[in-house]
Design a protein around this motif. Structure first.
Motif, mmCIF file in Angstrom:
data_model
loop_
_atom_site.group_PDB
_atom_site.id
_atom_site.type_symbol
_atom_site.label_atom_id
_atom_site.label_comp_id
_atom_site.label_asym_id
_atom_site.label_seq_id
_atom_site.Cartn_x
_atom_site.Cartn_y
_atom_site.Cartn_z
ATOM 1 N N ASP A 80 -11.880 14.422 34.300
ATOM 2 C CA ASP A 80 -13.127 14.110 35.004
ATOM 3 C C ASP A 80 -14.001 15.353 35.176
ATOM 4 O O ASP A 80 -15.216 15.293 34.990
ATOM 5 C CB ASP A 80 -12.835 13.478 36.370
ATOM 6 N N ALA A 81 -13.376 16.485 35.499
ATOM 7 C CA ALA A 81 -14.143 17.726 35.667
ATOM 8 C C ALA A 81 -14.784 18.148 34.353
ATOM 9 O O ALA A 81 -15.961 18.516 34.308
ATOM 10 C CB ALA A 81 -13.238 18.834 36.198
ATOM 11 N N ARG A 82 -14.026 18.050 33.269
ATOM 12 C CA ARG A 82 -14.563 18.448 31.972
ATOM 13 C C ARG A 82 -15.701 17.527 31.551
ATOM 14 O O ARG A 82 -16.723 17.981 31.046
ATOM 15 C CB ARG A 82 -13.467 18.437 30.915
ATOM 16 N N GLU A 83 -15.531 16.250 31.742
ATOM 17 C CA GLU A 83 -16.578 15.310 31.340
ATOM 18 C C GLU A 83 -17.812 15.444 32.223
ATOM 19 O O GLU A 83 -18.933 15.278 31.756
ATOM 20 C CB GLU A 83 -16.055 13.879 31.330
ATOM 21 N N HIS A 84 -17.607 15.744 33.495
ATOM 22 C CA HIS A 84 -18.753 15.971 34.374
ATOM 23 C C HIS A 84 -19.546 17.179 33.888
ATOM 24 O O HIS A 84 -20.767 17.143 33.790
ATOM 25 C CB HIS A 84 -18.306 16.169 35.817
ATOM 26 N N TRP A 85 -18.817 18.243 33.575
ATOM 27 C CA TRP A 85 -19.482 19.441 33.070
ATOM 28 C C TRP A 85 -20.178 19.148 31.745
ATOM 29 O O TRP A 85 -21.331 19.513 31.547
ATOM 30 C CB TRP A 85 -18.463 20.572 32.881
ATOM 31 N N GLN A 86 -19.461 18.487 30.851
ATOM 32 C CA GLN A 86 -20.023 18.197 29.532
ATOM 33 C C GLN A 86 -21.260 17.319 29.641
ATOM 34 O O GLN A 86 -22.239 17.536 28.952
ATOM 35 C CB GLN A 86 -18.977 17.509 28.658
ATOM 36 N N GLY A 87 -21.220 16.331 30.523
ATOM 37 C CA GLY A 87 -22.342 15.419 30.667
ATOM 38 C C GLY A 87 -23.552 16.042 31.336
ATOM 39 O O GLY A 87 -24.689 15.702 31.027
ATOM 40 N N SER A 88 -23.315 16.986 32.244
ATOM 41 C CA SER A 88 -24.443 17.538 32.994
ATOM 42 C C SER A 88 -24.910 18.894 32.493
ATOM 43 O O SER A 88 -26.066 19.242 32.655
ATOM 44 C CB SER A 88 -24.083 17.650 34.475
ATOM 45 N N SER A 90 -23.648 20.635 29.210
ATOM 46 C CA SER A 90 -23.683 20.890 27.768
ATOM 47 C C SER A 90 -24.701 20.024 27.035
ATOM 48 O O SER A 90 -25.079 20.343 25.917
ATOM 49 C CB SER A 90 -22.298 20.683 27.148
ATOM 50 N N GLY A 91 -25.104 18.911 27.636
ATOM 51 C CA GLY A 91 -26.109 18.067 27.010
ATOM 52 C C GLY A 91 -25.600 17.220 25.864
ATOM 53 O O GLY A 91 -26.364 16.798 25.004
ATOM 54 N N ARG A 92 -24.322 16.913 25.831
ATOM 55 C CA ARG A 92 -23.776 16.109 24.735
ATOM 56 C C ARG A 92 -24.100 14.626 24.869
ATOM 57 O O ARG A 92 -23.971 13.883 23.923
ATOM 58 C CB ARG A 92 -22.274 16.305 24.623
ATOM 59 N N GLY A 93 -24.447 14.201 26.057
ATOM 60 C CA GLY A 93 -24.903 12.835 26.232
ATOM 61 C C GLY A 93 -23.892 11.906 26.857
ATOM 62 O O GLY A 93 -22.696 12.122 26.811
ATOM 63 N N ALA A 94 -24.449 10.848 27.425
ATOM 64 C CA ALA A 94 -23.640 9.870 28.154
ATOM 65 C C ALA A 94 -22.714 9.085 27.231
ATOM 66 O O ALA A 94 -21.604 8.743 27.615
ATOM 67 C CB ALA A 94 -24.548 8.912 28.920
ATOM 68 N N GLU A 95 -23.152 8.794 26.027
ATOM 69 C CA GLU A 95 -22.333 8.007 25.097
ATOM 70 C C GLU A 95 -21.061 8.769 24.713
ATOM 71 O O GLU A 95 -19.976 8.199 24.674
ATOM 72 C CB GLU A 95 -23.131 7.648 23.848
ATOM 73 N N ASP A 96 -21.193 10.064 24.447
ATOM 74 C CA ASP A 96 -20.027 10.869 24.107
ATOM 75 C C ASP A 96 -19.084 10.980 25.304
ATOM 76 O O ASP A 96 -17.867 10.882 25.149
ATOM 77 C CB ASP A 96 -20.455 12.257 23.630
ATOM 78 N N THR A 97 -19.645 11.148 26.489
ATOM 79 C CA THR A 97 -18.838 11.225 27.701
ATOM 80 C C THR A 97 -18.086 9.916 27.926
ATOM 81 O O THR A 97 -16.894 9.922 28.246
ATOM 82 C CB THR A 97 -19.719 11.546 28.922
ATOM 83 N N ARG A 98 -18.763 8.780 27.732
ATOM 84 C CA ARG A 98 -18.116 7.479 27.899
ATOM 85 C C ARG A 98 -16.957 7.318 26.915
ATOM 86 O O ARG A 98 -15.868 6.885 27.274
ATOM 87 C CB ARG A 98 -19.127 6.350 27.709
ATOM 88 N N ALA A 99 -17.176 7.703 25.660
ATOM 89 C CA ALA A 99 -16.129 7.581 24.650
ATOM 90 C C ALA A 99 -14.951 8.513 24.948
ATOM 91 O O ALA A 99 -13.787 8.130 24.761
ATOM 92 C CB ALA A 99 -16.710 7.874 23.265
ATOM 93 N N ASP A 100 -15.246 9.711 25.415
ATOM 94 C CA ASP A 100 -14.175 10.632 25.797
ATOM 95 C C ASP A 100 -13.365 10.067 26.958
ATOM 96 O O ASP A 100 -12.131 10.125 26.954
ATOM 97 C CB ASP A 100 -14.743 11.996 26.205
ATOM 98 N N GLN A 101 -14.047 9.514 27.952
ATOM 99 C CA GLN A 101 -13.340 8.955 29.114
ATOM 100 C C GLN A 101 -12.493 7.742 28.720
ATOM 101 O O GLN A 101 -11.426 7.524 29.285
ATOM 102 C CB GLN A 101 -14.325 8.583 30.228
ATOM 103 N N GLU A 102 -12.960 6.977 27.746
ATOM 104 C CA GLU A 102 -12.165 5.846 27.251
ATOM 105 C C GLU A 102 -10.871 6.360 26.623
ATOM 106 O O GLU A 102 -9.790 5.821 26.876
ATOM 107 C CB GLU A 102 -12.969 5.050 26.225
ATOM 108 N N ALA A 103 -10.974 7.407 25.802
ATOM 109 C CA ALA A 103 -9.786 7.995 25.183
ATOM 110 C C ALA A 103 -8.874 8.610 26.243
ATOM 111 O O ALA A 103 -7.646 8.495 26.154
ATOM 112 C CB ALA A 103 -10.191 9.040 24.148
ATOM 113 N N ASN A 104 -9.454 9.257 27.248
ATOM 114 C CA ASN A 104 -8.667 9.833 28.340
ATOM 115 C C ASN A 104 -7.853 8.751 29.039
ATOM 116 O O ASN A 104 -6.649 8.898 29.259
ATOM 117 C CB ASN A 104 -9.572 10.515 29.365
ATOM 118 N N ALA A 105 -8.517 7.667 29.420
ATOM 119 C CA ALA A 105 -7.846 6.575 30.135
ATOM 120 C C ALA A 105 -6.785 5.921 29.257
ATOM 121 O O ALA A 105 -5.704 5.575 29.747
ATOM 122 C CB ALA A 105 -8.867 5.548 30.605
#
Length: 125
Positions: A80-88, A90-105
């Motif tokens: 969650d910390a990494r995705e929060h940082w990445q989303g806010s 690094s500018g990689r975008g919400a879609e990439d963050t969503r896909a990463d969180q799906e793989a994490n879960a």
């Protein structure tokens, strides 16, 4: 290293009211889970293989969660910390963050990380 220290301190705080043996196991599992997450990150960087990001997310979370509740907790906090940082930041975008969180879960819930394994990724990983 700072992350590991924070995980240990948070684990100790969460376990203050718990039975010492169970609390100690939780802390031990959390530290092992943090190591599993680091190892998956290190392997991802070393592999430098196109489209392998989700596989390493799932693998790190899977390995950490296999240690028990402490490992699963550490994997969730780190992910969650990494995705929060990445989303806010690094500018990689919400879609990439969503896909990463799906793989994490998926990995954290016991799903086979190979679901996300890209063709051609060396067997070492």
């Amino acid at each position: 290293m700072r992350l590991c220290i924070c995980l240990v301190l948070l684990s100790l705080a969460m376990c203050a009211a718990a039975d010492i043996r169970n609390g100690g196991r939780f802390v031990w599992d959390a530290m092992g889970g943090a190591w599993d997450m680091y190892r998956a990150y290190r392997d991802m960087r070393e592999a430098n293989f196109k489209n392998s990001d989700k596989y390493f997310h799932a693998r790190g979370n899977y390995d950490a969660a296999q240690r028990g509740p402490g490992g699963a907790w550490a994997a969730k906090i780190i992910s969650d910390a990494r995705e929060h940082w990445q989303g806010s930041v690094s500018g990689r975008g919400a879609e990439d963050t969503r896909a990463d969180q799906e793989a994490n879960a998926w990995g954290r819930n016991g799903g086979d990380p190979n679901r996300y394994r890209p063709p051609g990724l060396p067997g070492k990983y």
